[in-house]
Design an enzyme around this catalytic site. Structure first.
Site, PDB file in Angstrom:
ATOM      1  N   SER A  63       2.707  31.809  65.503  1.00  0.00           N
ATOM      2  CA  SER A  63       2.312  31.386  64.224  1.00  0.00           C
ATOM      3  C   SER A  63       2.599  32.143  62.852  1.00  0.00           C
ATOM      4  O   SER A  63       3.071  33.173  63.110  1.00  0.00           O
ATOM      5  CB  SER A  63       0.665  31.509  64.215  1.00  0.00           C
ATOM      6  OG  SER A  63       0.041  30.907  65.247  1.00  0.00           O
TER       7      SER A  63
HETATM    8  N1  SAM Z   1      -1.175  33.546  69.777  1.00  0.00           N
HETATM    9  C1  SAM Z   1      -0.033  33.124  69.702  1.00  0.00           C
HETATM   10  C2  SAM Z   1       1.029  34.041  69.285  1.00  0.00           C
HETATM   11  O1  SAM Z   1       0.565  35.202  68.808  1.00  0.00           O
HETATM   12  O2  SAM Z   1       2.265  33.936  69.523  1.00  0.00           O
HETATM   13  C3  SAM Z   1       0.275  31.697  69.521  1.00  0.00           C
HETATM   14  C4  SAM Z   1      -0.266  30.786  70.176  1.00  0.00           C
HETATM   15  S1  SAM Z   1       0.829  29.167  70.330  1.00  0.00           S
HETATM   16  C5  SAM Z   1       0.460  28.524  68.786  1.00  0.00           C
HETATM   17  C6  SAM Z   1      -0.533  28.590  71.631  1.00  0.00           C
HETATM   18  C7  SAM Z   1      -0.513  28.801  73.000  1.00  0.00           C
HETATM   19  O3  SAM Z   1      -1.537  28.353  73.508  1.00  0.00           O
HETATM   20  C8  SAM Z   1       0.849  28.306  73.595  1.00  0.00           C
HETATM   21  O4  SAM Z   1       1.374  29.538  74.126  1.00  0.00           O
HETATM   22  C9  SAM Z   1       0.115  27.422  74.763  1.00  0.00           C
HETATM   23  O5  SAM Z   1       0.960  27.372  75.918  1.00  0.00           O
HETATM   24  C10 SAM Z   1      -1.425  28.182  74.934  1.00  0.00           C
HETATM   25  N2  SAM Z   1      -2.276  27.303  75.395  1.00  0.00           N
HETATM   26  C11 SAM Z   1      -2.453  25.990  75.335  1.00  0.00           C
HETATM   27  N3  SAM Z   1      -3.540  25.611  76.095  1.00  0.00           N
HETATM   28  C12 SAM Z   1      -3.972  26.641  76.756  1.00  0.00           C
HETATM   29  C13 SAM Z   1      -5.025  26.924  77.593  1.00  0.00           C
HETATM   30  N4  SAM Z   1      -6.038  25.848  78.045  1.00  0.00           N
HETATM   31  N5  SAM Z   1      -5.258  28.060  78.017  1.00  0.00           N
HETATM   32  C14 SAM Z   1      -4.324  29.199  77.679  1.00  0.00           C
HETATM   33  N6  SAM Z   1      -3.229  28.882  76.801  1.00  0.00           N
HETATM   34  C15 SAM Z   1      -3.218  27.796  76.418  1.00  0.00           C
END
Ligand code: SAM
Length: 215
Positions: A63
């Site tokens: 993000s």
């Molecule tokens: N917090 C992260 C960072 O600091 O880089 C950014 C997160 S990114 C916008 C969203 C993340 O959520 C992705 O890596 C995606 O694979 C993960 N994601 C989506 N659905 C998920 C789930 N049900 N459980 C765990 N992770 C999930």
């Protein structure tokens, strides 16, 4: 380019974060300390301190720094807090929370991202984050209850297991809405019930899982 890039972080905090109203000194300090350039893919290290999200592979993103800052501030993180993050991605948000709080449990559904995040956290010297591969919409009951829960992917509603795993007085911050546009929502678990507050509009990649969006 200064190897540690502390000057770029200080500039990022001043021009992108403080200028937009983030005031919590622990949050500002954490953004000054954590080396964001260690959490972005090699080809994007130059852009690490720019005012936008960055691709991290697998159609996911780290993000924008301001969004990390405002979501961290909304979580009202305290020293010693036990925190759950859903959506490890690069590991950067977890590292910011780990700098302020006692322990962070972070859940990622894509194994390759979890592996890369573990490497980045180790390189950055962050020791109090545990990354697990699972469907984070189910939470992580083994280490509940949590003083703070942060969902860093767009969810249609707050998954009920996460509300159950929130400690009394705990805060939960998440982007809630459609897959196209969401608003930041904070839930606080008070003795009288759950307080719900709404904040800025945001745009996140979808939360995919049992209590999120189905594939
Ligand atoms: N917090 C992260 C960072 O600091 O880089 C950014 C997160 S990114 C916008 C969203 C993340 O959520 C992705 O890596 C995606 O694979 C993960 N994601 C989506 N659905 C998920 C789930 N049900 N459980 C765990 N992770 C999930």
């Amino acid at each position: 380019m200064n190897k540690d890039r502390a000057d770029e972080r200080a500039m990022m905090v001043q021009s992108q974060i403080q200028s937009r109203g983030v005031k919590d000194l622990r949050v500002l300090r954490a953004l000054e300390i954590v080396p964001r350039h260690l959490f972005v893919p090699e080809e994007f290290t130059r852009d690490a301190y720019c005012d936008h999200p960055i691709p991290i592979g697998h159609d996911q993103t780290i993000s924008q720094p301001y969004i990390v800052a405002i979501m961290t501030e909304l979580l009202v993180p305290q020293e010693g807090d036990n925190i759950l993050e859903i959506g490890t991605g690069s590991g950067y948000q977890a590292a910011i929370l780990a700098t302020i709080c006692g322990r962070v449990v972070s859940i990622e559904r894509i194994p390759a991202l979890a592996d890369a995040a573990r490497v980045s956290l180790q390189r950055a010297g962050v020791k109090n984050v545990s990354v697990f591969v699972a469907d984070g919409t189910l939470g992580w009951p083994e280490m509940a209850p949590y003083d703070g829960i942060i969902i860093t992917a767009a969810t249609p509603s707050i998954p009920s297991p996460l509300i159950e795993q929130l400690a009394p007085g705990g805060r939960l911050v998440a982007p809630v809405g459609t897959t196209q546009i969401q608003e930041l929502v904070r839930l606080t678990k008070n003795p009288e019930g759950i307080l719900k507050e709404r904040f800025d509009g945001v745009r996140f990649v979808p939360l995919i899982g049992k209590y999120g969006w189905r594939m």
